[in-house]
Design a protein around this motif. Structure first.
Motif, PDB file in Angstrom:
ATOM      1  N   LEU A 115       0.620  -1.272   0.068  1.00  0.00           N
ATOM      2  CA  LEU A 115      -0.002   0.025   0.042  1.00  0.00           C
ATOM      3  C   LEU A 115       0.739   1.141   0.092  1.00  0.00           C
ATOM      4  O   LEU A 115       0.646   2.278  -0.681  1.00  0.00           O
ATOM      5  CB  LEU A 115      -0.944   0.053   1.325  1.00  0.00           C
ATOM      6  N   PRO A 126      -0.952   6.501   1.676  1.00  0.00           N
ATOM      7  CA  PRO A 126      -2.196   6.113   1.391  1.00  0.00           C
ATOM      8  C   PRO A 126      -3.165   7.206   2.266  1.00  0.00           C
ATOM      9  O   PRO A 126      -2.803   7.760   3.131  1.00  0.00           O
ATOM     10  CB  PRO A 126      -2.178   4.752   1.998  1.00  0.00           C
ATOM     11  N   GLU A 130      -7.758   3.893   3.658  1.00  0.00           N
ATOM     12  CA  GLU A 130      -7.099   2.788   2.816  1.00  0.00           C
ATOM     13  C   GLU A 130      -6.453   1.949   4.075  1.00  0.00           C
ATOM     14  O   GLU A 130      -6.078   0.846   3.896  1.00  0.00           O
ATOM     15  CB  GLU A 130      -5.853   3.245   1.977  1.00  0.00           C
ATOM     16  N   ASN A 133      -8.484  -0.033   6.428  1.00  0.00           N
ATOM     17  CA  ASN A 133      -9.082  -1.137   5.666  1.00  0.00           C
ATOM     18  C   ASN A 133      -8.121  -2.435   5.769  1.00  0.00           C
ATOM     19  O   ASN A 133      -8.058  -3.479   6.136  1.00  0.00           O
ATOM     20  CB  ASN A 133      -9.370  -0.999   4.443  1.00  0.00           C
ATOM     21  N   THR A 134      -6.706  -1.931   5.168  1.00  0.00           N
ATOM     22  CA  THR A 134      -5.651  -2.888   5.164  1.00  0.00           C
ATOM     23  C   THR A 134      -5.194  -3.580   6.540  1.00  0.00           C
ATOM     24  O   THR A 134      -4.943  -4.585   6.578  1.00  0.00           O
ATOM     25  CB  THR A 134      -4.344  -2.136   4.636  1.00  0.00           C
TER      26      THR A 134
END
Ligand code: FAD
Ligand code: MG
Length: 314
Positions: A115, A126, A130, A133-134
């Motif tokens: 990412l 990011p 993001e 979520n990761t």
């Protein structure tokens, strides 16, 4: 690529000094690009380099996330795989280190490494969403190990592992085992700044110069015999955006590059794997918790340099 690696190597902390002292005592040197970095072998034994390169290649072919046919790449692709003893050993060891380091050392950071663009070198800041979520995919507790048949499974789809912080050290240990089996008693291997000194050099310890992080001067020398030394720092792979520096060593709990005020950690240990993994874990934990972790490994010595101790401390 070659130039980038050469630049990488020269920026590394450790430089081997006094390569050939005595006139009639020959040292053979050879180098190669492996594991995305520069591998150099120095030994009075002509056959040492060949043994080291073939063993490192064997380990790289198993553990590199960059090689599509490796066991790590296949596991990342399918989420479950029966693996070889080497791969099972290093993933199990990584899970133990995740526990011992209170989650600071975590091979499941791979989706975060991707990412931030540290895998394809297209660095990217990011968005918070993001990262959030990761973070759902992170945590070594989500790796299931079956000791009876070497089967490894990920609990969630989209999980991936990255052995970048431990496999170089493991590859050095495997190469040194092969050298010892071949009766070779003296060899220095430098893999992108992680060094293993097997035996001494003509009866004396190998001498390694430590370069100051972010600078060009030397801060000192190490004299090593049968030891490995590894350094983790925020200047090897990083990008600067605005006033901030974002380095490739990530905090698995926040999803952001570790911000522990540490610039570099150097670890000396009898095992390359331990030196490699601990330097990354301590970098994430910070000085106090890092020192406490190091105390749990009897033969480990550490050297920490913090931001306030370097000139250019952005
Ligand atoms: P370390 O501190 O030892 O490791 C940092 C790396 O570990 C990060 O780059 C990230 O990958 C991972 N990491 C980040 N945060 C954490 C954390 N909290 N816990 C655990 N791990 C974390 N690079 C290429 O560009 N091309 C290649 O083909 C390539 N092949 C490789 C093959 C192998 C087998 C290995 C081991 C590495 C390979 N690399 C490749 C990566 C390259 O060598 C890296 O520079 C190296 O792994 C980083 O090591 P380091 O000692 O600088 O940092
Ligand atoms: Mg490491």
């Amino acid at each position: 690529m070659k130039l980038r690696i050469f630049l990488l190597v020269t920026s590394y902390c450790l430089l081997v000094t006094g390569l050939c002292g005595c006139q009639n005592q020959q040292l053979y040197t050879d180098n190669r690009i492996m594991m995305g970095t520069f591998v150099e072998v120095i030994s009075p034994y002509k056959q040492a380099a060949g043994i080291v390169f073939s063993e490192i290649k064997r380990i790289e072919d198993l553990l590199s996330k960059y090689k599509p046919d490796s066991e790590v790449a296949k596991l990342n692709q399918s989420g479950k795989l029966k693996v070889s003893p080497d791969t099972f050993f290093i993933i199990k060891k990584s899970k133990e280190l995740w526990q011992t380091s209170d989650g600071a050392f975590d091979i499941t950071v791979a989706p975060l490494v991707d990412l931030w663009g540290f895998t394809d070198k297209k660095y990217h800041l990011p968005r918070e969403g993001e990262i959030k979520n990761t973070l759902k995919l992170i945590g070594c507790d989500k790796i299931i190990l079956h000791d009876d048949d070497n089967m490894i499974k990920f609990k969630l789809s989209g999980m991936k592992i990255d052995l970048g912080a431990i496999a170089k050290g493991y590859a050095l240990d495997c190469a040194v085992n092969k050298l010892r089996k071949a009766g070779i008693k003296s060899c220095l291997i430098n893999a992108g700044g992680q060094v293993y000194c097997l035996g001494g050099k003509f009866g004396k310890p190998w001498k390694i110069a430590i370069k100051e992080p972010r600078g060009r001067d030397f801060t000192g020398y190490l004299e090593l015999k049968d030891k490995s030394v590894a350094t983790s720092g925020d200047y090897e792979q990083c990008f600067i955006k605005g006033k901030a520096r974002y380095s490739h060593i990530l905090n698995p709990k926040t999803g952001y590059p570790a911000d522990s005020r540490i610039v570099s950690v150097t670890v000396i240990a009898s095992s390359g794997l331990t030196a490699d993994a601990l330097s990354t874990a301590i970098f994430v934990l910070g000085k106090e918790k890092g020192k406490a972790l190091a105390k749990r490994f009897p033969d480990v010595e550490i050297k920490i340099i913090e931001k306030e101790n370097v000139q250019n401390n952005r």
